[in-house]
Motif scaffolding. Structure first.
Motif, mmCIF file in Angstrom:
data_model
loop_
_atom_site.group_PDB
_atom_site.id
_atom_site.type_symbol
_atom_site.label_atom_id
_atom_site.label_comp_id
_atom_site.label_asym_id
_atom_site.label_seq_id
_atom_site.Cartn_x
_atom_site.Cartn_y
_atom_site.Cartn_z
ATOM 1 N N ASP A 56 8.521 0.050 -4.705
ATOM 2 C CA ASP A 56 7.921 -0.642 -3.762
ATOM 3 C C ASP A 56 8.280 0.084 -2.340
ATOM 4 O O ASP A 56 9.433 -0.207 -1.762
ATOM 5 C CB ASP A 56 8.329 -1.900 -3.692
ATOM 6 C CG ASP A 56 7.648 -2.939 -2.648
ATOM 7 O OD1 ASP A 56 6.465 -2.751 -2.339
ATOM 8 O OD2 ASP A 56 8.009 -3.971 -2.260
ATOM 9 N N LYS A 479 11.303 -11.709 7.205
ATOM 10 C CA LYS A 479 11.969 -10.504 7.289
ATOM 11 C C LYS A 479 11.588 -9.784 8.558
ATOM 12 O O LYS A 479 10.581 -9.755 8.680
ATOM 13 C CB LYS A 479 11.485 -9.818 5.946
ATOM 14 C CG LYS A 479 12.073 -10.199 4.673
ATOM 15 C CD LYS A 479 11.804 -9.073 3.545
ATOM 16 C CE LYS A 479 12.169 -9.910 2.191
ATOM 17 N NZ LYS A 479 11.743 -9.104 1.062
ATOM 18 N N THR A 481 11.248 -6.334 10.289
ATOM 19 C CA THR A 481 11.120 -4.907 9.732
ATOM 20 C C THR A 481 11.322 -4.109 10.716
ATOM 21 O O THR A 481 10.780 -4.303 11.904
ATOM 22 C CB THR A 481 9.679 -4.631 9.042
ATOM 23 O OG1 THR A 481 8.771 -4.928 9.865
ATOM 24 C CG2 THR A 481 9.581 -5.564 7.749
ATOM 25 N N ARG A 489 6.836 2.137 3.374
ATOM 26 C CA ARG A 489 6.269 0.567 3.557
ATOM 27 C C ARG A 489 6.061 0.082 2.122
ATOM 28 O O ARG A 489 5.572 0.628 1.424
ATOM 29 C CB ARG A 489 5.171 0.508 4.612
ATOM 30 C CG ARG A 489 5.532 0.807 5.884
ATOM 31 C CD ARG A 489 3.987 1.110 6.832
ATOM 32 N NE ARG A 489 4.523 1.535 8.108
ATOM 33 C CZ ARG A 489 3.583 1.973 8.952
ATOM 34 N NH1 ARG A 489 2.319 1.805 8.511
ATOM 35 N NH2 ARG A 489 3.980 2.524 10.038
ATOM 36 N N THR A 491 4.904 -3.534 -0.270
ATOM 37 C CA THR A 491 4.088 -4.705 -0.315
ATOM 38 C C THR A 491 4.381 -5.765 0.686
ATOM 39 O O THR A 491 5.544 -5.934 0.654
ATOM 40 C CB THR A 491 3.569 -4.993 -1.744
ATOM 41 O OG1 THR A 491 4.850 -5.409 -2.274
ATOM 42 C CG2 THR A 491 2.946 -3.818 -2.575
ATOM 43 N N GLU A 492 3.536 -6.464 1.095
ATOM 44 C CA GLU A 492 3.827 -7.425 2.114
ATOM 45 C C GLU A 492 3.948 -8.704 1.194
ATOM 46 O O GLU A 492 3.150 -9.102 0.428
ATOM 47 C CB GLU A 492 2.733 -7.718 2.972
ATOM 48 C CG GLU A 492 3.142 -9.019 4.009
ATOM 49 C CD GLU A 492 1.908 -9.276 5.037
ATOM 50 O OE1 GLU A 492 2.292 -9.285 6.103
ATOM 51 O OE2 GLU A 492 0.948 -9.220 4.574
ATOM 52 N N ASN A 493 5.144 -9.299 1.152
ATOM 53 C CA ASN A 493 5.391 -10.696 0.304
ATOM 54 C C ASN A 493 6.348 -11.409 1.351
ATOM 55 O O ASN A 493 7.151 -11.151 2.148
ATOM 56 C CB ASN A 493 5.992 -10.257 -1.006
ATOM 57 C CG ASN A 493 7.329 -9.430 -0.683
ATOM 58 O OD1 ASN A 493 8.222 -9.934 -0.309
ATOM 59 N ND2 ASN A 493 7.374 -8.145 -1.388
ATOM 60 N N TYR A 494 6.069 -12.678 1.125
ATOM 61 C CA TYR A 494 6.720 -13.721 1.740
ATOM 62 C C TYR A 494 8.107 -14.307 0.883
ATOM 63 O O TYR A 494 7.595 -14.821 -0.060
ATOM 64 C CB TYR A 494 5.800 -14.678 2.501
ATOM 65 C CG TYR A 494 4.877 -14.090 3.505
ATOM 66 C CD1 TYR A 494 5.191 -13.675 4.655
ATOM 67 C CD2 TYR A 494 3.371 -14.054 3.077
ATOM 68 C CE1 TYR A 494 4.147 -13.154 5.464
ATOM 69 C CE2 TYR A 494 2.693 -13.618 3.465
ATOM 70 C CZ TYR A 494 2.762 -12.917 4.939
ATOM 71 O OH TYR A 494 1.994 -12.495 5.712
ATOM 72 N N GLY A 526 8.268 -15.536 10.692
ATOM 73 C CA GLY A 526 7.301 -14.476 9.981
ATOM 74 C C GLY A 526 6.824 -15.070 8.852
ATOM 75 O O GLY A 526 5.711 -14.431 8.396
ATOM 76 N N ASP A 527 7.250 -15.782 8.113
ATOM 77 C CA ASP A 527 6.722 -16.544 6.885
ATOM 78 C C ASP A 527 5.704 -17.534 7.141
ATOM 79 O O ASP A 527 5.372 -18.322 5.964
ATOM 80 C CB ASP A 527 7.940 -16.793 5.674
ATOM 81 C CG ASP A 527 8.267 -15.605 5.297
ATOM 82 O OD1 ASP A 527 8.070 -14.825 5.228
ATOM 83 O OD2 ASP A 527 9.608 -15.884 4.421
ATOM 84 N N ARG A 555 -0.205 -14.479 13.473
ATOM 85 C CA ARG A 555 0.126 -15.099 12.521
ATOM 86 C C ARG A 555 -0.441 -16.479 11.959
ATOM 87 O O ARG A 555 -0.275 -16.866 10.778
ATOM 88 C CB ARG A 555 1.658 -15.693 12.618
ATOM 89 C CG ARG A 555 2.521 -14.233 12.814
ATOM 90 C CD ARG A 555 3.899 -14.763 12.933
ATOM 91 N NE ARG A 555 4.878 -13.604 13.326
ATOM 92 C CZ ARG A 555 5.416 -12.741 12.792
ATOM 93 N NH1 ARG A 555 5.129 -12.721 11.521
ATOM 94 N NH2 ARG A 555 6.252 -11.718 13.188
#
Length: 717
Positions: A56, A479, A481, A489, A491-494, A526-527, A555
């Motif tokens: 990842d 998160k 970054t 980079r 994968t985008e995950n929350y 962020g989430d 967002r």
């Protein structure tokens, strides 16, 4: 035990007791006892299989056998360069990596009802993680074993699937090699919501297809039954390794092997006897695997199929869904009302059409890429249909029932399944009543809570009043970054999906009245997109002026039109918000000094949440609200020296301080100066770094603190 009592057989009782003693001795001998030891500067050389490397961005993870402690360990590392990344992920052979780093026990879950990685791996006899500091050498393995070759074949199969169209690739890897890449769950949302993921997990159906195809090939080659049985047994072991060797698959492979052996030895074994013997073997090999959802579903549905074999398809499907429902609710907390109807339609279609179509698509791809296009169209239409149905209203967030309730639900379902229709009417009423009472008990609790989630370096709080009259979230975590190159980079995950949102669903919450965002920083909001996607939100309350911040507005892109975004200052009073707004008082961009400061009274205590407000902002707040006092304070900016001015802390007179900060964070929060300030004022500190998630559970004006990694911290009278 009930069965033994009813049999009144000394022989069977003696045999069972003897086997139980052997089993307990074996488990005690083979189960590792947890030792909280961290080994630093460990050097070793490990064999890494190419198909077992999970990449990842600039990170990778693999499971390999440690030569130092002679058991499997989870290895984590960051690629030092793009060339190193290519050297590792492009090798088709197993690699020998000479590494050094730190080995420690797997960390436990630090939030209530969070997915517990330590339990998950311990159930598979994996107890340690190894954080790789540097990889000194990388060499391919030249002398290959049979297991090495099987892993290489699996790697080549996955590489071949990478060249197939997207949907066919996902289905092929999920159904044949058991490999789920990062986009699997984003593409299979319908299957997740409708409870169909079990058909994409390699299980008894896949083993049945595998053995059927193998049997037909061996028959065409003119091989006799005895030799066919031997070949099948050998291929079963190879297929178990090829498909990933998951504990859920072990049941299907062992049971198929037992049936083949019984036929080879010339005696007939019933399906129930084969399943029972398989369970005994499974308990000796991996006793703790029975706690895993995949294993529970595997055995539960296998037994259900045996018990309902003489029923009509409709009745059998309904009862099998009822049998799996308590297990799914205990682990996943939600259920879609359309899942039963979809199962009735999809299961026969999947077995007779989709699975064979995937096989044909794989074969067509060997001939021409154009031949797989019609297969891709069909699979895409099927998957889009599932996703469309999954988006329809009907998802019920049930919550997590107690274990004893789950066992009662399973027991009543089995009684209904085994007995005749005429005798089970009363049991059906009891079962329906049990579901209803459990639902009401979860959704209308008599107590309230104020909870600080452990989201690492960030903030996220839940305020829930009794009977769920009001549900408020303060910040979502997220998160931070830093500048990364494209290859770094991931994968985008929350993380909220597995922490705060997961907890909310476990206590039956699917709707939030208020989400209060203190300011724009990613570790505080962020989430937010995950909350917007997963839950219904009535209001999002932000500091005045932050609605003009393009980064924050981005967002909000997926929010429901019915969700109201409210910019506020300390002059606003929001109806339905159980909190008072003390800051900001001027419009801003949503930076630290613009942080939203909120206060309220819950369970006999006054609470104050300060976001990342700096010292100047703290003193300004006191100047505008000179009578401000509190019993519990959320320490500003994770305990940084930029917040918690000694004069501010002294004047508001808190008794308890909550600090939300990440373990081993780069900022060294909380700062020693802040801790000294709190200690000087005799304030008790609860820190997520040591306590994990902290909850204050209250009823009326009484309550108590409890922490995930500790014990109740005392009662507030």
């Amino acid at each position: 035990m009930i069965r033994l009592c009813l049999l009144k057989s000394i022989k069977y009782t003696t045999l069972t007791v003897a086997l139980s003693v052997v089993f307990l001795f074996w488990v005690g001998l083979t189960t590792s006892h947890e030792i909280a030891i961290t080994d630093k500067n460990v050097q070793e050389t490990i064999k890494v299989y190419p198909d077992m490397i999970n990449v990842d961005g600039d990170r990778f993870r693999t499971v390999a056998k440690s030569p130092t402690i002679a058991r499997k360990v989870i290895y984590y590392a960051r690629f030092e360069s793009l060339s190193q990344k290519r050297a590792i992920i492009n090798s088709s052979k197993p690699l020998l990596l000479s590494i050094n780093g730190e080995r420690r026990m797997i960390s436990p879950a630090t939030n209530m009802n969070q997915f517990d990685m330590r339990d998950y791996y311990q159930h598979q006899k994996i107890y340690e993680t190894f954080s790789i500091g540097t990889i000194t050498t990388i060499h391919p393995v030249n002398k290959l074993s049979l297991i090495d070759i099987i892993h290489m074949v699996r790697f080549q199969f996955d590489r071949y699937c990478d060249g197939l169209p997207k949907t066919l690739r996902i289905y092929s890897m999920g159904l044949i090699s058991g490999n789920r890449e990062n986009d699997f769950f984003t593409e299979m949302t319908g299957a997740q919501q409708l409870g169909l993921l079990h058909i994409f997990s390699i299980s008894g159906m896949h083993v049945y297809y595998f053995l059927t195809i193998l049997d037909q090939v061996l028959t065409l080659l003119g091989i006799g039954d005895r030799y066919k049985a031997i070949v099948k047994l050998c291929c079963l072991g190879g297929y178990f390794i090829f498909s990933g060797g998951s504990p859920g698959l072990l049941r299907a492979v062992v049971m198929a092997g037992i049936v083949i052996v019984s036929q080879l030895l010339g005696f007939k074994m019933s399906q129930l006897s084969a399943l029972s013997l398989t369970l005994i073997v499974n308990l000796f090999l991996l006793p703790e695997a029975i706690f895993m959802m995949s294993v529970q579903l595997s055995y539960g549905l296998a037994f259900g199929l045996i018990a309902s074999s003489k029923m009509t398809y409709l009745r059998q499907t309904v009862l099998l869904n009822l049998l799996s429902l308590p297990i799914l609710l205990f682990h996943l907390y939600e259920w879609h009302v359309l899942s039963l109807a979809v199962n009735l339609m999809v299961l026969p279609l999947f077995g007779r059409t989709i699975f064979p179509l995937v096989i044909f698509g794989l074969l067509f791809g060997l001939v021409s890429s154009k031949l797989v296009i019609p297969v891709e169209w069909v699979l895409m239409a099927f998957n889009r249909s599932l996703n469309m149905v999954g988006r329809l209203p009907g998802m019920i967030v049930f919550g997590k029932p107690q274990l004893v309730v789950v066992l009662l639900m399973l027991g009543l379902t089995l009684i209904i399944m085994i007995h005749s229709k005429k005798r089970v009417r009363g049991y059906k009423i009891i079962l329906a009543g049990l579901y209803l009472v459990t639902f009401i008990w979860i959704h209308f609790p008599i107590h309230g809570e104020v909870s600080m989630f452990d989201v690492g370096q960030g903030d996220s709080f839940l305020i829930r009043t009794p009977f769920n009259q009001s549900v408020t979230i303060i910040d979502t975590g997220g998160k931070v970054t830093f500048n990364q190159q494209q290859w770094q980079r991931g994968t985008e995950n929350y993380q909220a999906n597995r922490i705060s949102i997961n907890y909310l669903k476990s206590i039956g919450i699917s709707r939030i009245d208020n989400i209060c965002i203190s300011h724009q920083d990613a570790d505080h909001c962020g989430d937010l997109p995950a909350f917007i996607k997963e839950l219904k939100i009535k209001r999002i309350i932000i500091p005045l002026g932050m609605d003009q911040n393009p980064g924050f507005v981005k967002r909000l892109s997926g929010k429901d039109p019915a969700t109201v975004v409210m910019p506020v200052n300390d002059e606003f009073r929001v109806g339905g918000l159980p909190l008072i707004i003390f800051h900001p008082y001027q419009p801003g961009k949503g930076e630290n000094h613009d942080s939203e400061v909120l206060g309220g009274r819950f369970g006999g205590l006054n609470w104050l949440f300060t976001g990342d407000l700096d010292r100047q902002g703290e003193m300004d707040t006191l100047q505008r609200h000179p009578s401000l006092r509190t019993d519990v304070i959320k320490v500003g900016h994770h305990g940084s020296r930029t917040s918690s001015d000694p004069a501010f802390i002294s004047q508001i007179q808190p008794k308890i301080a909550l600090i939300s900060a990440g373990r081993h964070n780069r900022y060294h929060h909380p700062n020693e100066e802040t801790l000294t300030t709190l200690k000087r004022e005799h304030i008790r500190v609860l820190n997520t770094q040591k306590s994990g998630m902290v909850r204050y559970v209250y009823r009326n004006n009484n309550g108590f603190f409890e922490s995930m990694l500790g014990h109740n911290e005392g009662k507030n009278e």
